[in-house]
Write a protein that holds these residues in place. Structure first.
Motif, PDB file in Angstrom:
ATOM      1  N   TYR A 227       1.141  -0.549  -0.363  1.00 44.18           N
ATOM      2  CA  TYR A 227       0.100   0.273  -0.207  1.00 44.18           C
ATOM      3  C   TYR A 227       0.808   0.871   0.384  1.00 44.18           C
ATOM      4  CZ  TYR A 227      -2.990   3.800   1.780  1.00 44.18           C
ATOM      5  OH  TYR A 227      -3.572   5.009   1.975  1.00 44.18           O
ATOM      6  N   GLN A 228       0.753   2.278  -1.150  1.00 45.66           N
ATOM      7  CA  GLN A 228       1.356   3.726  -1.134  1.00 45.66           C
ATOM      8  C   GLN A 228       0.427   4.645  -1.154  1.00 45.66           C
ATOM      9  OE1 GLN A 228       5.330   3.456  -2.152  1.00 45.66           O
ATOM     10  NE2 GLN A 228       5.032   5.226  -3.062  1.00 45.66           N
ATOM     11  N   SER A 229       0.364   5.385   0.273  1.00 45.02           N
ATOM     12  CA  SER A 229      -0.188   7.034  -0.375  1.00 45.02           C
ATOM     13  C   SER A 229       0.906   8.417  -0.699  1.00 45.02           C
ATOM     14  CB  SER A 229      -1.587   7.191   1.114  1.00 45.02           C
ATOM     15  OG  SER A 229      -1.709   8.139   0.683  1.00 45.02           O
ATOM     16  N   ARG A 231       0.345  12.600  -0.385  1.00 44.61           N
ATOM     17  CA  ARG A 231      -0.030  13.335  -0.212  1.00 44.61           C
ATOM     18  C   ARG A 231       0.011  14.568  -0.780  1.00 44.61           C
ATOM     19  NH1 ARG A 231      -3.203  13.809   3.997  1.00 44.61           N
ATOM     20  NH2 ARG A 231      -4.100  15.819   3.166  1.00 44.61           N
ATOM     21  N   GLN A 244      -3.259  12.880  -5.921  1.00 46.41           N
ATOM     22  CA  GLN A 244      -3.097  12.418  -4.654  1.00 46.41           C
ATOM     23  C   GLN A 244      -3.226  11.232  -5.557  1.00 46.41           C
ATOM     24  OE1 GLN A 244      -4.657  13.210  -0.817  1.00 46.41           O
ATOM     25  NE2 GLN A 244      -5.093  11.314  -0.113  1.00 46.41           N
ATOM     26  N   THR A 245      -2.597  10.516  -4.666  1.00 41.97           N
ATOM     27  CA  THR A 245      -2.080   9.011  -5.487  1.00 41.97           C
ATOM     28  C   THR A 245      -1.990   7.888  -4.378  1.00 41.97           C
ATOM     29  OG1 THR A 245      -1.109   9.358  -7.567  1.00 41.97           O
ATOM     30  CG2 THR A 245      -1.084   7.138  -7.158  1.00 41.97           C
ATOM     31  N   ARG A 246      -3.418   6.821  -4.594  1.00 44.31           N
ATOM     32  CA  ARG A 246      -3.202   5.928  -3.700  1.00 44.31           C
ATOM     33  C   ARG A 246      -3.132   4.427  -4.370  1.00 44.31           C
ATOM     34  NH1 ARG A 246      -7.939   8.552  -0.983  1.00 44.31           N
ATOM     35  NH2 ARG A 246      -6.472   9.271   1.322  1.00 44.31           N
ATOM     36  N   TYR A 248      -2.186   0.236  -4.116  1.00 46.75           N
ATOM     37  CA  TYR A 248      -2.449  -1.099  -3.596  1.00 46.75           C
ATOM     38  C   TYR A 248      -2.774  -2.413  -4.285  1.00 46.75           C
ATOM     39  CZ  TYR A 248      -7.178  -2.549  -3.850  1.00 46.75           C
ATOM     40  OH  TYR A 248      -8.221  -2.382  -4.225  1.00 46.75           O
ATOM     41  N   ASN A 268      -4.519   1.737  -8.868  1.00 43.17           N
ATOM     42  CA  ASN A 268      -4.121   3.050  -8.345  1.00 43.17           C
ATOM     43  C   ASN A 268      -5.028   3.631  -8.854  1.00 43.17           C
ATOM     44  OD1 ASN A 268      -0.710   4.635  -8.397  1.00 43.17           O
ATOM     45  ND2 ASN A 268      -2.540   5.459  -9.970  1.00 43.17           N
TER      46      ASN A 268
END
Length: 379
Positions: A227-229, A231, A244-246, A248, A268
């Motif tokens: 998981y990567q977020s 901001r 903003q990118t999230r 997993y 993504n």
């Protein structure tokens, strides 16, 4: 959960006690390491200066691995405690140009402490999320024509024909994280790691920050989760109003004799930090078969399917057939043929292209093929 927390507390207590006692009398070592990887690639249906498409024949840097150089070392501080550092830079073997991904040591520049409980690292380093993702990528996140392309390019996709500003200056192609504090540990057969990149934005500590988490299990099967977020940065800053990118991912790999089956999934999502509206959401499915035809030779067949339904509709289907032959423990010859059937979108999720140069990518609305031959030498 209580045992895990107690274990982490013990780790920090040991680190603090050793530092206070000043028990640094022991041996240290420094290693110089690197990789030089160069190959010839031919790709058709690439954009030309006149606006059409044509074939290109090029010498590319990094077919299996990036071309890198580095210095790493450790010092035994006694009582099982070690101090560690890693400085790693990137260069193009085809031209000799360097300073990619943020300067002389654009890949890694970090220092930390480790013991039997785990490792604490400060500085620029690999994202724990991408390392977990690599464990089950059908091509092992090789530098070209692999899930690495999908992971990196979906960070800042094109939306409605407009290039969006970089989302986060701490997350370099979502592979390297800067200004980061990380903790990693191993519990039985599970490796756990996480990092937090300080945003360093006055008045808004969460802006420009990055959270990256990774977990891998190695047993009868290999399992991974990441998981990567990232901001976004506020308007008015350099790179401000970035998305903003999230992302997993989950994946699995299973070996049967000389064959290894792999499968993973990447999701993504990109959104506008001001309004919260979705800009794109790529879903990438990968599957592969690695087969050792001999102790020195491995053949790989991989397939990736990518889709996006938000903003600009985008699909791609990529297949890769490759072969790696080890002349020695340090030198490998490789060959590859790949094709992609791309939709009319911007194909940011396609696992097709040369990551080092960010070039020779899938062309929207085209069926593109590539052939690559090269050599990798590690030192």
């Amino acid at each position: 959960m209580g045992k895990i927390l107690n274990k982490s507390l013990c780790t920090f207590m040991v680190f603090g006690a050793a530092a206070a006692a000043g028990t640094a009398q022991a041996q240290s070592s420094v290693t110089i390491y690197g990789v030089v990887d160069a190959g010839i690639v031919a790709v058709n249906k690439q954009k030309t200066s006149s606006g059409g498409t044509g074939s290109v024949f090029a010498l590319s840097s990094g077919g299996v691995s990036p071309s890198i150089f580095g210095f790493k070392g450790s010092e035994d501080l006694g009582g099982g405690l070690k101090a560690n550092f890693d400085l790693e830079g990137h260069f193009f073997s085809n031209s000799g140009a360097g300073n990619q991904w943020g300067g002389l040591f654009g890949r890694q520049a970090n220092v930390g402490l480790s013991n039997s409980y785990g490792t604490v690292t400060l500085g620029k380093q690999y994202s724990p999320a991408v390392l977990a993702f690599a464990a089950t990528d059908p091509r092992g996140l090789k530098e070209t024509f692999s899930g690495l392309i999908s992971w990196a390019l979906t960070q800042n996709p094109l939306n409605a024909g407009t290039a969006i500003a970089p989302a986060n200056s701490n997350a370099v192609i979502d592979v390297f994280v800067a200004n980061a504090i990380s903790l990693s540990t191993k519990i039985a057969d599970v490796n756990l790691s996480g990092s937090y990149s300080l945003g360093e934005v006055a008045g808004n500590n969460s802006a420009n920050s990055v959270i990256a988490l990774g977990a891998t299990y190695t047993g009868p099967v290999t399992l991974s989760a990441a998981y990567q977020s990232d901001r976004g940065q506020p308007a008015g800053l350099i790179g401000g109003s970035g998305i903003q990118t999230r992302k997993y991912s989950v994946g699995a790999a299973y070996s049967i004799g000389d064959a290894t089956l792999t499968a993973n999934y990447l999701n993504n999502k990109n959104s506008d930090p001001a309004s919260g509206s979705s800009l794109a959401q790529y879903r990438v499915y990968g599957a592969g078969l690695n087969y050792r035809t001999s102790p020195s030779n491995t053949a790989t067949l991989a397939y990736y399917y990518s889709t996006n339904k938000i903003g600009v509709s985008d699909t791609s289907r990529t297949w890769i057939l490759s072969d790696d032959y080890a002349l020695s423990k340090r030198t490998t010859l490789y060959a590859l043929v790949s094709g992609v059937n791309a939709g009319n979108g911007y194909t940011s999720g396609a696992a097709f292209g040369v990551a080092n140069d960010n070039a020779f990518l899938a062309s929207a609305g085209k069926t593109t093929t590539a052939v690559q031959l090269g050599i990798k030498h590690s030192f």
